[in-house]
Write a protein that holds these residues in place. Structure first.
Motif, PDB file in Angstrom:
ATOM      1  N   MET A 131      -3.760  14.941  16.123  1.00 16.19           N
ATOM      2  CA  MET A 131      -2.381  15.364  15.921  1.00 16.19           C
ATOM      3  C   MET A 131      -2.257  16.317  14.740  1.00 16.19           C
ATOM      4  O   MET A 131      -1.170  16.766  14.443  1.00 16.19           O
ATOM      5  N   GLY A 132      -3.338  16.587  14.031  1.00 16.36           N
ATOM      6  CA  GLY A 132      -3.313  17.538  12.926  1.00 16.36           C
ATOM      7  C   GLY A 132      -2.753  16.998  11.629  1.00 16.36           C
ATOM      8  O   GLY A 132      -2.447  17.757  10.720  1.00 16.36           O
ATOM      9  N   ILE A 133      -2.629  15.709  11.508  1.00 19.61           N
ATOM     10  CA  ILE A 133      -2.089  15.106  10.283  1.00 19.61           C
ATOM     11  C   ILE A 133      -3.135  15.214   9.179  1.00 19.61           C
ATOM     12  O   ILE A 133      -4.283  14.847   9.365  1.00 19.61           O
ATOM     13  N   ARG A 134      -2.746  15.730   8.023  1.00 22.90           N
ATOM     14  CA  ARG A 134      -3.668  15.887   6.903  1.00 22.90           C
ATOM     15  C   ARG A 134      -3.305  14.996   5.721  1.00 22.90           C
ATOM     16  O   ARG A 134      -4.145  14.706   4.891  1.00 22.90           O
ATOM     17  N   LYS A 135      -2.040  14.605   5.627  1.00 18.71           N
ATOM     18  CA  LYS A 135      -1.603  13.711   4.552  1.00 18.71           C
ATOM     19  C   LYS A 135      -0.825  12.573   5.195  1.00 18.71           C
ATOM     20  O   LYS A 135       0.059  12.803   6.010  1.00 18.71           O
ATOM     21  N   LEU A 136      -1.179  11.354   4.808  1.00 18.14           N
ATOM     22  CA  LEU A 136      -0.582  10.185   5.431  1.00 18.14           C
ATOM     23  C   LEU A 136      -0.306   9.130   4.377  1.00 18.14           C
ATOM     24  O   LEU A 136      -1.134   8.878   3.500  1.00 18.14           O
ATOM     25  N   ILE A 137       0.867   8.526   4.453  1.00 15.99           N
ATOM     26  CA  ILE A 137       1.214   7.405   3.590  1.00 15.99           C
ATOM     27  C   ILE A 137       1.304   6.174   4.482  1.00 15.99           C
ATOM     28  O   ILE A 137       2.054   6.153   5.447  1.00 15.99           O
ATOM     29  N   VAL A 138       0.495   5.164   4.150  1.00 14.23           N
ATOM     30  CA  VAL A 138       0.484   3.913   4.898  1.00 14.23           C
ATOM     31  C   VAL A 138       1.187   2.871   4.042  1.00 14.23           C
ATOM     32  O   VAL A 138       0.774   2.624   2.913  1.00 14.23           O
ATOM     33  N   GLN A 139       2.252   2.288   4.576  1.00 12.95           N
ATOM     34  CA  GLN A 139       2.998   1.270   3.847  1.00 12.95           C
ATOM     35  C   GLN A 139       2.763  -0.088   4.482  1.00 12.95           C
ATOM     36  O   GLN A 139       2.747  -0.219   5.704  1.00 12.95           O
ATOM     37  N   THR A 140       2.574  -1.092   3.635  1.00 12.09           N
ATOM     38  CA  THR A 140       2.395  -2.457   4.110  1.00 12.09           C
ATOM     39  C   THR A 140       3.070  -3.417   3.144  1.00 12.09           C
ATOM     40  O   THR A 140       3.161  -3.134   1.950  1.00 12.09           O
ATOM     41  N   ASP A 141       3.527  -4.538   3.687  1.00 12.25           N
ATOM     42  CA  ASP A 141       4.090  -5.559   2.805  1.00 12.25           C
ATOM     43  C   ASP A 141       3.021  -6.569   2.399  1.00 12.25           C
ATOM     44  O   ASP A 141       3.311  -7.584   1.799  1.00 12.25           O
ATOM     45  N   SER A 142       1.765  -6.259   2.703  1.00 16.88           N
ATOM     46  CA  SER A 142       0.660  -7.156   2.372  1.00 16.88           C
ATOM     47  C   SER A 142      -0.226  -6.571   1.272  1.00 16.88           C
ATOM     48  O   SER A 142      -1.058  -5.698   1.520  1.00 16.88           O
ATOM     49  N   GLN A 143      -0.037  -7.083   0.057  1.00 13.31           N
ATOM     50  CA  GLN A 143      -0.914  -6.671  -1.034  1.00 13.31           C
ATOM     51  C   GLN A 143      -2.331  -7.139  -0.774  1.00 13.31           C
ATOM     52  O   GLN A 143      -3.296  -6.484  -1.172  1.00 13.31           O
ATOM     53  N   THR A 144      -2.468  -8.244  -0.066  1.00 13.54           N
ATOM     54  CA  THR A 144      -3.798  -8.761   0.276  1.00 13.54           C
ATOM     55  C   THR A 144      -4.537  -7.779   1.169  1.00 13.54           C
ATOM     56  O   THR A 144      -5.729  -7.528   0.972  1.00 13.54           O
ATOM     57  N   ALA A 145      -3.849  -7.207   2.152  1.00  7.64           N
ATOM     58  CA  ALA A 145      -4.493  -6.234   3.042  1.00  7.64           C
ATOM     59  C   ALA A 145      -4.987  -5.028   2.254  1.00  7.64           C
ATOM     60  O   ALA A 145      -6.110  -4.563   2.459  1.00  7.64           O
ATOM     61  N   ILE A 146      -4.180  -4.525   1.341  1.00  7.40           N
ATOM     62  CA  ILE A 146      -4.587  -3.378   0.525  1.00  7.40           C
ATOM     63  C   ILE A 146      -5.820  -3.737  -0.298  1.00  7.40           C
ATOM     64  O   ILE A 146      -6.780  -2.974  -0.374  1.00  7.40           O
ATOM     65  N   ARG A 147      -5.814  -4.934  -0.899  1.00  8.82           N
ATOM     66  CA  ARG A 147      -6.955  -5.368  -1.712  1.00  8.82           C
ATOM     67  C   ARG A 147      -8.218  -5.482  -0.861  1.00  8.82           C
ATOM     68  O   ARG A 147      -9.290  -5.034  -1.262  1.00  8.82           O
ATOM     69  N   LEU A 148      -8.101  -6.058   0.330  1.00  3.47           N
ATOM     70  CA  LEU A 148      -9.263  -6.213   1.198  1.00  3.47           C
ATOM     71  C   LEU A 148      -9.832  -4.869   1.633  1.00  3.47           C
ATOM     72  O   LEU A 148     -11.043  -4.686   1.711  1.00  3.47           O
ATOM     73  N   ILE A 149      -8.958  -3.915   1.901  1.00  2.00           N
ATOM     74  CA  ILE A 149      -9.401  -2.600   2.366  1.00  2.00           C
ATOM     75  C   ILE A 149     -10.002  -1.780   1.232  1.00  2.00           C
ATOM     76  O   ILE A 149     -10.970  -1.056   1.423  1.00  2.00           O
ATOM     77  N   THR A 150      -9.467  -1.908   0.029  1.00  2.00           N
ATOM     78  CA  THR A 150      -9.897  -1.041  -1.072  1.00  2.00           C
ATOM     79  C   THR A 150     -10.977  -1.652  -1.956  1.00  2.00           C
ATOM     80  O   THR A 150     -11.527  -0.961  -2.816  1.00  2.00           O
ATOM     81  N   THR A 151     -11.292  -2.933  -1.780  1.00  3.61           N
ATOM     82  CA  THR A 151     -12.311  -3.585  -2.591  1.00  3.61           C
ATOM     83  C   THR A 151     -13.590  -3.722  -1.775  1.00  3.61           C
ATOM     84  O   THR A 151     -13.604  -4.387  -0.744  1.00  3.61           O
ATOM     85  N   ALA A 152     -14.648  -3.106  -2.245  1.00  3.40           N
ATOM     86  CA  ALA A 152     -15.924  -3.126  -1.519  1.00  3.40           C
ATOM     87  C   ALA A 152     -16.602  -4.483  -1.639  1.00  3.40           C
ATOM     88  O   ALA A 152     -16.439  -5.186  -2.633  1.00  3.40           O
ATOM     89  N   GLY A 153     -17.359  -4.822  -0.616  1.00  9.35           N
ATOM     90  CA  GLY A 153     -18.235  -5.974  -0.672  1.00  9.35           C
ATOM     91  C   GLY A 153     -17.602  -7.322  -0.408  1.00  9.35           C
ATOM     92  O   GLY A 153     -18.250  -8.339  -0.581  1.00  9.35           O
ATOM     93  N   LEU A 154     -16.355  -7.367  -0.004  1.00  8.39           N
ATOM     94  CA  LEU A 154     -15.729  -8.656   0.261  1.00  8.39           C
ATOM     95  C   LEU A 154     -16.124  -9.177   1.639  1.00  8.39           C
ATOM     96  O   LEU A 154     -16.224  -8.424   2.599  1.00  8.39           O
ATOM     97  N   ARG A 155     -16.347 -10.468   1.720  1.00  2.00           N
ATOM     98  CA  ARG A 155     -16.595 -11.101   3.017  1.00  2.00           C
ATOM     99  C   ARG A 155     -15.279 -11.699   3.492  1.00  2.00           C
ATOM    100  O   ARG A 155     -14.554 -12.313   2.711  1.00  2.00           O
ATOM    101  N   HIS A 156     -15.011 -11.524   4.768  1.00  2.00           N
ATOM    102  CA  HIS A 156     -13.740 -11.990   5.314  1.00  2.00           C
ATOM    103  C   HIS A 156     -13.903 -12.208   6.807  1.00  2.00           C
ATOM    104  O   HIS A 156     -14.672 -11.490   7.456  1.00  2.00           O
ATOM    105  N   PRO A 157     -13.181 -13.170   7.390  1.00  2.22           N
ATOM    106  CA  PRO A 157     -13.278 -13.390   8.830  1.00  2.22           C
ATOM    107  C   PRO A 157     -12.904 -12.159   9.665  1.00  2.22           C
ATOM    108  O   PRO A 157     -13.360 -12.009  10.785  1.00  2.22           O
ATOM    109  N   HIS A 158     -12.087 -11.280   9.116  1.00  2.00           N
ATOM    110  CA  HIS A 158     -11.676 -10.068   9.822  1.00  2.00           C
ATOM    111  C   HIS A 158     -12.406  -8.833   9.298  1.00  2.00           C
ATOM    112  O   HIS A 158     -11.853  -7.739   9.259  1.00  2.00           O
ATOM    113  N   SER A 159     -13.654  -9.007   8.902  1.00  2.00           N
ATOM    114  CA  SER A 159     -14.400  -7.903   8.290  1.00  2.00           C
ATOM    115  C   SER A 159     -14.535  -6.701   9.230  1.00  2.00           C
ATOM    116  O   SER A 159     -14.550  -5.569   8.764  1.00  2.00           O
ATOM    117  N   ALA A 160     -14.621  -6.917  10.532  1.00  2.12           N
ATOM    118  CA  ALA A 160     -14.724  -5.785  11.464  1.00  2.12           C
ATOM    119  C   ALA A 160     -13.470  -4.918  11.394  1.00  2.12           C
ATOM    120  O   ALA A 160     -13.544  -3.681  11.371  1.00  2.12           O
TER     121      ALA A 160
END
Length: 103
Positions: free
Chosen positions: A1-30
């Motif tokens: 679609m040619g999108i070059r800048k994207l803002i992703v909003q979530t009400d889950s601080q946990t999701a942001i932490r899981l995505i941005t922190t390397a090396g975490l093990r989690h049941p939803h790691s895939a």
């Protein structure tokens, strides 16, 4: 679609932490690895935490996503209720969350 800048909003601080922190093990790691792969594409992505009351559109889409099969889904024509929430978002209206007394 040619999108070059994207803002992703979530009400889950946990999701942001899981995505941005390397090396975490989690049941939803895939799913976490897939999110990281998408963020590493040739675009600029910003992850933002917003309270669900501040973005009912994101909350509605997240709720809608629970009923869909896994994978990417593109909504080209908004659902009726989504149009309603988009209009409120355009006006800058935030709606309070009602919490039952018996919690």
């Amino acid at each position: 679609m040619g999108i070059r800048k994207l803002i992703v909003q979530t009400d889950s601080q946990t999701a942001i932490r899981l995505i941005t922190t390397a090396g975490l093990r989690h049941p939803h790691s895939a799913m976490i690895q897939e999110a990281r792969r998408l963020l590493a594409q040739e675009w600029e992505v910003e992850l933002l935490h917003v309270f669900r009351e501040g973005n009912v559109v994101a909350d509605y889409l997240a709720s809608l996503g629970h009923g869909l099969p896994p994978g990417d889904h593109i909504i080209n024509t908004p659902y009726h209720m989504l149009s309603y929430w988009l209009y409120y978002d355009l006006l800058g209206v935030s709606l309070p969350r009602l919490i039952p007394d018996n919690i």
